[in-house]
Design a protein around this motif. Sequence first.
Motif, mmCIF file in Angstrom:
data_model
loop_
_atom_site.group_PDB
_atom_site.id
_atom_site.type_symbol
_atom_site.label_atom_id
_atom_site.label_comp_id
_atom_site.label_asym_id
_atom_site.label_seq_id
_atom_site.Cartn_x
_atom_site.Cartn_y
_atom_site.Cartn_z
ATOM 1 N N LEU A 1 81.146 13.966 31.451
ATOM 2 C CA LEU A 1 79.818 13.194 32.007
ATOM 3 C C LEU A 1 80.141 12.502 33.254
ATOM 4 O O LEU A 1 79.493 12.844 34.197
ATOM 5 C CB LEU A 1 79.099 12.511 31.062
ATOM 6 N N GLY A 2 81.328 11.835 33.115
ATOM 7 C CA GLY A 2 81.691 11.171 34.290
ATOM 8 C C GLY A 2 82.195 11.987 35.398
ATOM 9 O O GLY A 2 81.865 11.775 36.612
ATOM 10 N N LYS A 3 82.631 13.410 35.219
ATOM 11 C CA LYS A 3 82.894 14.155 36.287
ATOM 12 C C LYS A 3 81.746 14.829 36.753
ATOM 13 O O LYS A 3 81.682 14.990 38.032
ATOM 14 C CB LYS A 3 83.887 15.357 35.539
ATOM 15 N N LEU A 4 80.596 14.994 35.881
ATOM 16 C CA LEU A 4 79.521 15.945 36.218
ATOM 17 C C LEU A 4 78.721 15.036 37.067
ATOM 18 O O LEU A 4 78.196 15.544 38.212
ATOM 19 C CB LEU A 4 78.778 16.195 34.770
ATOM 20 N N ILE A 5 78.374 13.692 36.683
ATOM 21 C CA ILE A 5 77.493 12.646 37.263
ATOM 22 C C ILE A 5 78.086 11.858 38.314
ATOM 23 O O ILE A 5 77.298 11.718 39.355
ATOM 24 C CB ILE A 5 76.877 11.864 36.273
ATOM 25 N N ALA A 6 79.334 11.353 38.268
ATOM 26 C CA ALA A 6 79.959 10.415 39.102
ATOM 27 C C ALA A 6 81.085 11.047 39.677
ATOM 28 O O ALA A 6 81.851 10.362 40.608
ATOM 29 C CB ALA A 6 80.346 9.165 38.346
ATOM 30 N N ASP A 7 81.393 12.383 39.440
ATOM 31 C CA ASP A 7 82.721 12.986 40.079
ATOM 32 C C ASP A 7 83.785 12.112 39.836
ATOM 33 O O ASP A 7 84.793 12.040 40.635
ATOM 34 C CB ASP A 7 82.415 13.538 41.669
ATOM 35 N N ASP A 8 84.159 11.580 38.698
ATOM 36 C CA ASP A 8 85.194 10.731 38.270
ATOM 37 C C ASP A 8 85.455 10.897 36.872
ATOM 38 O O ASP A 8 85.032 9.834 36.255
ATOM 39 C CB ASP A 8 84.878 9.170 38.807
ATOM 40 N N GLU A 9 86.268 11.482 36.354
ATOM 41 C CA GLU A 9 86.463 11.581 35.145
ATOM 42 C C GLU A 9 87.574 10.730 34.732
ATOM 43 O O GLU A 9 87.374 10.218 33.828
ATOM 44 C CB GLU A 9 87.218 13.222 34.847
ATOM 45 N N ASP A 10 88.504 10.388 35.476
ATOM 46 C CA ASP A 10 89.503 9.693 35.038
ATOM 47 C C ASP A 10 89.196 8.003 34.560
ATOM 48 O O ASP A 10 89.439 7.460 33.746
ATOM 49 C CB ASP A 10 90.786 9.567 36.164
#
Length: 244
Positions: free
Chosen positions: A187-196
């Motif tokens: 979700l972080g990757k999809l919405i905020a472009d920040d998986e880490d």
Amino acid sequence: MSSDTVSFGYSEVAPEEKTRMVGDVFAKVAKRYDIMNDAMSGGLHRLWKDQFVARVKPRQGEHILDMAGGTGDIAFRMARKGAEITVADINPNMLAVGMERANKKAIEGLLWAEENAEALSFADKAFDAYTIAFGIRNVTDIPKALSEAHRVLKRGGRFYCLEFSTTTWPGFKEVYDTYSHKLVPRLGKLIADDEDSYRYLVESIRRFPDMPTFKAMIGEAGFVNAKVEPILGGLVAIHSGWKI
């Protein structure tokens, strides 16, 4: 674990390094923080915050310090009750988002301060209540932050903390562990472009003390009548204590 290191998610780092790294995380996620909270909790964080503020019982004219207040969610709720709120956060990016939101909502009278929870600039016995929501687990030295909370409270002042914890419901824990470790970073990757960053936030929840341990830490900081109120079996918990 070495006494010279602290946890940053599942890693061990020097204390000063954790402070910098946590700062980097919240600088990255500030703009999308509230959207991600809705996505990750299905909107439940709003109900948890309502319940939290209901327990704090902010009153007209009270001076309340909302530490790690960031985007203003807790402060806005308390300000509506007539309390005078100081919103403090170590991260200027989060404060900037909060001030922008306050302007859009036409919420006036809030004080905004860049502060480290471990070394507050406020005078002794300055506040009637101290609140911190989803912030204490990101503090480098939690006992020091609790000690500072005790110091800045007046006699009879109250401490309230809303934080993720460890659910004790059989079966639910396993489901939540799978969801948080596998889906939240996506979700972080999809919405905020920040998986880490979102992987760290999940790991930081796992490393946070369980409910009895954190309750004991509140007592060790000098608070009396320490209590814990589990939500969803302890997935989230409201901890509280009083200064006498």
